[in-house]
Design an enzyme around this catalytic site. Structure first.
Site, PDB file in Angstrom:
ATOM      1  N   ARG A  26      49.871  45.347  45.681  1.00 33.03           N
ATOM      2  CA  ARG A  26      48.438  45.477  45.351  1.00 33.03           C
ATOM      3  C   ARG A  26      47.671  46.234  46.422  1.00 33.03           C
ATOM      4  NH1 ARG A  26      46.837  41.650  41.220  1.00 33.03           N
ATOM      5  NH2 ARG A  26      48.519  41.931  39.720  1.00 33.03           N
ATOM      6  N   ARG A  30      40.859  45.618  44.755  1.00 33.45           N
ATOM      7  CA  ARG A  30      39.439  45.302  44.939  1.00 33.45           C
ATOM      8  C   ARG A  30      39.004  45.064  46.380  1.00 33.45           C
ATOM      9  NH1 ARG A  30      38.836  40.731  40.576  1.00 33.45           N
ATOM     10  NH2 ARG A  30      40.991  40.522  41.226  1.00 33.45           N
ATOM     11  N   ARG A  39      36.730  52.193  40.174  1.00 33.20           N
ATOM     12  CA  ARG A  39      36.820  51.290  39.032  1.00 33.20           C
ATOM     13  C   ARG A  39      35.487  51.242  38.278  1.00 33.20           C
ATOM     14  NH1 ARG A  39      36.378  46.252  36.974  1.00 33.20           N
ATOM     15  NH2 ARG A  39      38.242  45.113  36.280  1.00 33.20           N
ATOM     16  N   ASP A  76      49.771  48.729  35.484  1.00 33.24           N
ATOM     17  CA  ASP A  76      49.948  47.282  35.413  1.00 33.24           C
ATOM     18  C   ASP A  76      51.234  46.984  34.665  1.00 33.24           C
ATOM     19  OD1 ASP A  76      48.212  44.790  36.135  1.00 33.24           O
ATOM     20  OD2 ASP A  76      49.232  44.318  34.265  1.00 33.24           O
ATOM     21  N   TYR A 153      53.390  36.298  29.453  1.00 32.71           N
ATOM     22  CA  TYR A 153      52.046  36.725  29.039  1.00 32.71           C
ATOM     23  C   TYR A 153      51.981  36.974  27.528  1.00 32.71           C
ATOM     24  CZ  TYR A 153      50.771  37.370  33.953  1.00 32.71           C
ATOM     25  OH  TYR A 153      50.488  37.161  35.276  1.00 32.71           O
TER      26      TYR A 153
END
Ligand code: 1CP
Length: 352
Positions: A26, A30, A39, A76, A153
């Protein structure tokens, strides 16, 4: 292809390097103000993934700012289920949500076939553009989720606490779950091979939820399909060996099993003892990891001391890629990341 900085690839191929390579799961994200700005420009997370220009921008941001030894494709793991028709969205603060999760046997058996240049062409466009922009500075890592982690998921529809749907299915209808995992493994093989053909220099398979399983179930439902993928990957492209890394969060109890499926490297979370792992499997595979991401909540001085502890734990010699034990948290001060990368660069040559 040769890279101006090739210590990441050399380490994976067990060649001598003068220092320990460093990248971070990552690393685009953010915690970086420039990521948040891009973003915001994209509007939402999927737009960011689907725009090759913007995905290229955020992939390069941590390389330019910190000098990591490898870039990782900005995308992703959930692009695959999205392409299979599950309709992925990311709601602010909620993480990933599928509008059409798999709820019936019929839905599982009739999943849409995925074309790499059709539904997932935007990923391949991003790979090509990133490789061009990197201009051989550092290699690009491609990635995918493991079939088990993707399936969690797809069946739950979102992040979940206990993952009861998939874990129930594993006992109530294992044949159906195997059919899903097998199909996912085939798609992942195609997906990673397409990334390789478009220019990634190494691949990582993320098995974030493999650690939920008992040892027997881990082998049967997770590792077996990771192995199938590894067997199906292109091993050499353009006269370059394409190394692979596998990472199972909470997988520290099954190191020997992970070392035996044909990956060049095994990623370790921070709960796993690096010196123990080296003694057990370090001759067979390269080890990647494993500083606790929470260290980055401290300050540069403490970060440097903790980096040294990780380097000491692995000890003298090659075969180690410095990384965190899982992804960085969103609120981290970038100065602490800089302290980590600088410390690896300055301290690690003494170990080689
Ligand atoms: O708000 C935002 O900007 C979105 C946050 C975010 C980011 C930066 C998500 C949503 N995905 C990503 C990028 C991402 N995801 C990368 C890019 C490369 C990098 O810099 O490392 C990679 C490799 C991933 C892989 C990924 N996505 C995994 C496996 C690794 C891991 O962290 O365990 C998983 C489980 C996902 C699903 C996902 N996507 C995003 C979130 C918040 C999550 C996790 C949700 C959960 O905890 O279940």
């Amino acid at each position: 292809m040769s890279y101006k900085n090739d210590c990441f690839i050399k380490t994976l191929l067990r060649e001598q390097t003068y220092k320990t390579p460093c990248w971070m799961m990552r690393q685009a994200g953010r915690y970086l103000p420039e990521y948040r700005a891009t973003r915001a420009k994209a509007g939402n997370f999927m737009n960011l993934c689907m725009s090759p220009e913007l995905a290229t921008e955020v992939t390069l941001q941590p390389i330019d700012r910190f000098g990591f030894d490898a870039a990782i494709l900005f995308s992703d793991i959930l692009t695959i289920p999205d392409a299979m028709g599950l309709d992925l969205t990311f709601e602010e603060g909620k993480g990933p949500i599928f509008r059409k999760p798999l709820t019936t046997e019929e839905e599982i058996r009739n999943l849409r076939k995925v074309g790499m240049e059709e539904e997932l062409g935007y990923v391949m466009d991003a790979v090509r553009m990133i490789v061009k922009e990197l201009d051989n500075r550092v290699p690009l890592i491609g990635f995918s989720g493991s079939p088990w982690t993707l399936a969690t998921y797809m069946l739950e529809g979102s992040t979940s606490k206990e993952y009861t749907k998939i874990r129930g299915l594993m006992y109530s209808n294992p044949a159906l779950l195997h059919a899903l995992l097998d199909q996912l493994a085939d798609v992942v093989i195609e997906y990673l091979n397409a990334q390789i053909v478009n220019g990634v220099a190494a691949v990582q398979i993320f098995d974030t939820w493999g650690g939920l399983l008992s040892k027997e179930c881990y082998k049967e439902f997770s590792l077996r399909y990771t192995q199938k993928i590894l067997n199906g990957l292109i091993k050499n492209y353009n006269n370059q060996e394409i190394p692979s890394i596998i990472f199972t969060k909470n997988g520290g109890a099954w190191l020997s099993e992970q070392a035996n499926v044909g990956a060049n490297a095994v990623g370790l979370d921070w709960m796993t003892d690096l010196d123990h792992a080296r003694a057990l499997i370090g001759n067979k595979v390269v080890l990647q990891g494993n500083m606790d991401p929470a260290v980055l909540l401290s300050n540069p001085e403490i970060v440097r001391a903790e980096v040294k502890k990780v380097l000491d734990k692995f000890g003298v010699g090659g075969g180690h890629i410095f990384n965190l034990g899982h992804g960085i948290f969103p609120g981290i001060d970038p100065e602490n990341v800089k302290a980590m990368v600088d410390a690896v660069r300055e301290l690690s040559p003494a170990y080689h």
